[in-house]
Design an enzyme around this catalytic site. Structure first.
Site, PDB file in Angstrom:
ATOM      1  N   CYS A 105      46.217  67.731   7.748  1.00 20.38           N
ATOM      2  CA  CYS A 105      46.028  68.326   8.816  1.00 20.38           C
ATOM      3  C   CYS A 105      46.707  67.865  10.137  1.00 20.38           C
ATOM      4  CB  CYS A 105      44.597  68.594   8.966  1.00 20.38           C
ATOM      5  SG  CYS A 105      44.152  69.296  10.734  1.00 20.38           S
ATOM      6  N   CYS A 112      46.069  69.790  24.520  1.00 17.25           N
ATOM      7  CA  CYS A 112      46.344  71.480  24.209  1.00 17.25           C
ATOM      8  C   CYS A 112      46.062  72.064  25.584  1.00 17.25           C
ATOM      9  CB  CYS A 112      45.296  72.079  23.141  1.00 17.25           C
ATOM     10  SG  CYS A 112      45.789  73.717  22.829  1.00 17.25           S
ATOM     11  N   CYS A 116      39.982  76.051  24.873  1.00 18.77           N
ATOM     12  CA  CYS A 116      38.741  76.722  24.207  1.00 18.77           C
ATOM     13  C   CYS A 116      37.598  76.004  24.499  1.00 18.77           C
ATOM     14  CB  CYS A 116      39.032  77.171  22.758  1.00 18.77           C
ATOM     15  SG  CYS A 116      40.772  77.919  22.106  1.00 18.77           S
ATOM     16  N   CYS A 119      36.186  73.334  22.101  1.00 15.98           N
ATOM     17  CA  CYS A 119      37.155  72.401  21.151  1.00 15.98           C
ATOM     18  C   CYS A 119      37.368  71.047  22.166  1.00 15.98           C
ATOM     19  CB  CYS A 119      38.629  73.088  21.047  1.00 15.98           C
ATOM     20  SG  CYS A 119      39.764  72.049  20.403  1.00 15.98           S
ATOM     21  N   CYS A 331      37.098  69.835  12.005  1.00 19.38           N
ATOM     22  CA  CYS A 331      37.660  70.869  13.082  1.00 19.38           C
ATOM     23  C   CYS A 331      36.929  70.753  14.414  1.00 19.38           C
ATOM     24  CB  CYS A 331      37.390  72.316  12.630  1.00 19.38           C
ATOM     25  SG  CYS A 331      38.002  72.565  10.891  1.00 19.38           S
TER      26      CYS A 331
HETATM   27  N1  SAH Z   1      45.361  75.481  18.222  1.00 17.62           N
HETATM   28  C1  SAH Z   1      45.275  76.146  17.023  1.00 17.62           C
HETATM   29  C2  SAH Z   1      45.096  75.263  15.956  1.00 17.62           C
HETATM   30  C3  SAH Z   1      44.286  73.775  16.006  1.00 17.62           C
HETATM   31  S1  SAH Z   1      42.665  74.125  16.045  1.00 17.62           S
HETATM   32  C4  SAH Z   1      43.980  76.997  16.681  1.00 17.62           C
HETATM   33  O1  SAH Z   1      43.107  77.079  17.632  1.00 17.62           O
HETATM   34  O2  SAH Z   1      44.041  77.952  15.829  1.00 17.62           O
HETATM   35  C5  SAH Z   1      42.087  74.457  14.135  1.00 17.62           C
HETATM   36  C6  SAH Z   1      40.890  75.110  14.133  1.00 17.62           C
HETATM   37  O3  SAH Z   1      39.681  74.343  14.456  1.00 17.62           O
HETATM   38  C7  SAH Z   1      40.828  76.522  14.933  1.00 17.62           C
HETATM   39  O4  SAH Z   1      40.508  77.548  14.130  1.00 17.62           O
HETATM   40  C8  SAH Z   1      39.891  75.917  16.090  1.00 17.62           C
HETATM   41  O5  SAH Z   1      39.243  77.069  16.601  1.00 17.62           O
HETATM   42  C9  SAH Z   1      38.969  75.285  15.141  1.00 17.62           C
HETATM   43  N2  SAH Z   1      37.858  74.589  16.094  1.00 17.62           N
HETATM   44  C10 SAH Z   1      38.162  73.983  17.286  1.00 17.62           C
HETATM   45  N3  SAH Z   1      36.938  73.533  17.574  1.00 17.62           N
HETATM   46  C11 SAH Z   1      35.989  73.543  16.734  1.00 17.62           C
HETATM   47  C12 SAH Z   1      34.665  72.989  16.523  1.00 17.62           C
HETATM   48  N4  SAH Z   1      34.149  72.378  17.322  1.00 17.62           N
HETATM   49  N5  SAH Z   1      33.994  73.224  15.357  1.00 17.62           N
HETATM   50  C13 SAH Z   1      34.684  73.975  14.259  1.00 17.62           C
HETATM   51  N6  SAH Z   1      35.699  74.337  14.405  1.00 17.62           N
HETATM   52  C14 SAH Z   1      36.602  74.102  15.546  1.00 17.62           C
HETATM   53 FE1  SF4 Z   2      43.715  74.503  21.661  1.00 22.00          FE
HETATM   54 FE2  SF4 Z   2      41.562  73.634  20.433  1.00 22.00          FE
HETATM   55 FE3  SF4 Z   2      41.816  76.034  21.313  1.00 22.00          FE
HETATM   56 FE4  SF4 Z   2      43.020  75.166  19.222  1.00 22.00          FE
HETATM   57  S1  SF4 Z   2      40.982  75.427  19.295  1.00 22.00           S
HETATM   58  S2  SF4 Z   2      44.104  76.425  20.823  1.00 22.00           S
HETATM   59  S3  SF4 Z   2      43.506  73.068  19.684  1.00 22.00           S
HETATM   60  S4  SF4 Z   2      41.921  74.377  22.747  1.00 22.00           S
END
Ligand code: SAH
Ligand code: SF4
Length: 340
Positions: A105, A112, A116, A119, A331
């Protein structure tokens, strides 16, 4: 001094040409780097000692350092890697007992910008893009450290891969051609950057595109992901359809399940309706608690009920197994810092 990791066969040939060695030497070096993943030039035992000395004078294997390595009770390994400029990212190796797959991964950016709300990476803000070499170095480091060959790569570490598309595409090409990892064993995950999804469609990308949807409607998605203001779900849907039309590939929908927020029967029905005409599989991701926020893990009961309802709508649904939570490798838990 050249760094061999990340060089294509042609680029290695430039070095062997300068050393007045044959192209076959370049091929041997290429194999040692990508397939056998040696840590030192001295391990390239089918090269003469003299040639190894000449090569050592002009090239080294890598300039990435393993700063921290953590091994989870489930076998997941998380690395904190440091690049020469001092910036760090995390890379995770996942193994699944019942499969021969070894999945890396990888991160595509330091931090980033998408931010979100659930995250940990987003909380850091955006620091910089990784070059394609820095991306593939993550997989090479894993291979060198474990002595194992990575079979699958997912761009699900730190960063938004579609906001660093050029480097991500170049890294994918190298994974494909130099690591000999099949295009279908590569997955790019995106928060939904619409123009870039259209670009991937035009490029006829044959790897897997995973869309972090996470919500059944505009209101909930806005709450979870600011990007919804820029690229709302209706536009995202058009881009997904365009992608499926042009590539013929099925999309993976990632859906984070958060207790009482988007894990209800009503949400499942709304999601099924939104996805009704999109060729996709669904991957449910039970929320992993990160730092201070009000989100909670869904109950097993609600996960199973949600899965059942989505299956009932005719989709293939998987629930993502949590890997490496005891070392904050799951994740959304990647921060890219030594301590919180
Ligand atoms: N930025 C890209 C790829 C990295 S994140 C994206 O957002 O798709 C990879 C995955 O982990 C994404 O689906 C993201 O939403 C998820 N993710 C982020 N924070 C998380 C959390 N606290 N618990 C579970 N999944 C999470
Ligand atoms: Fe960025 Fe995290 Fe959102 Fe993926 S989930 S786009 S890594 S802030």
């Amino acid at each position: 001094m050249k760094t061999l990791s990340g060089l294509t066969q042609k680029e290695i040939e430039q070095i062997t040409d300068e050393l007045k060695a044959s192209k076959f030497r370049a091929r041997q070096i290429h194999n040692w780097i990508y397939l056998k993943s040696v840590s030192s030039i001295d391990e390239m035992t089918d090269l003469s000692v003299k040639f190894r000395e000449e090569l050592k004078a002009v090239a080294k294997i890598s300039d990435v350092k393993i700063k921290v390595k953590q091994v989870s009770s489930d076998g997941t390994i998380k690395y904190l890697l440091e690049y020469p400029d001092g910036e760090c990212v995390e890379t995770v190796l996942m193994r699944f007992d019942n499969r021969a797959n070894l999945t890396a991964c990888v991160s595509s950016q330091v931090g980033c910008a998408v931010n979100c709300s659930f995250c940990a990476t987003g909380k850091r803000g955006f620091i910089r893009n990784l070059t394609y070499k820095e991306i593939i170095e993550q997989v090479l480091t894993i291979q060198r450290d474990t002595g194992l060959k990575v079979t699958n790569v997912v761009f699900m570490g730190q960063g938004e891969p579609l906001l660093n598309l050029e480097n991500v595409l170049k890294a994918m090409e190298i994974f494909n051609e130099d690591f000999q990892i099949g295009a279908r064993r590569l997955t790019v995950s995106t928060s939904g950057i619409v123009p870039q999804i259209n670009k991937l469609a035009d490029l006829d990308m044959q790897s897997t595109l995973a869309i972090s949807l996470h919500a059944p409607n505009h209101i909930i998605r806005q709450q979870l992901m600011q990007i919804e203001n820029k690229y709302p779900m209706e536009e995202l849907k058009k881009a997904m359809k365009n992608y499926v039309d042009k590539t013929g590939r099925r999309i993976t929908i990632e859906y984070l399940l958060i207790k009482d927020l988007n894990d209800t029967v009503e949400s499942a029905k709304e999601l099924a309706y939104y996805l009704r005409d999109i060729k996709c599989n669904i991957n449910l991701i039970p929320y992993n608690p990160t730092e201070k926020n009000d989100y909670k893990k869904p109950s097993n009961n609600s996960i199973m009920k949600f899965k059942y309802l989505m299956e009932h709508s005719g989709k293939k649904v998987t629930v993502r197994l949590e890997r490496g939570a005891d070392i904050d490798a799951a994740c959304g838990q990647l921060r890219g810092k030594v301590s919180a």
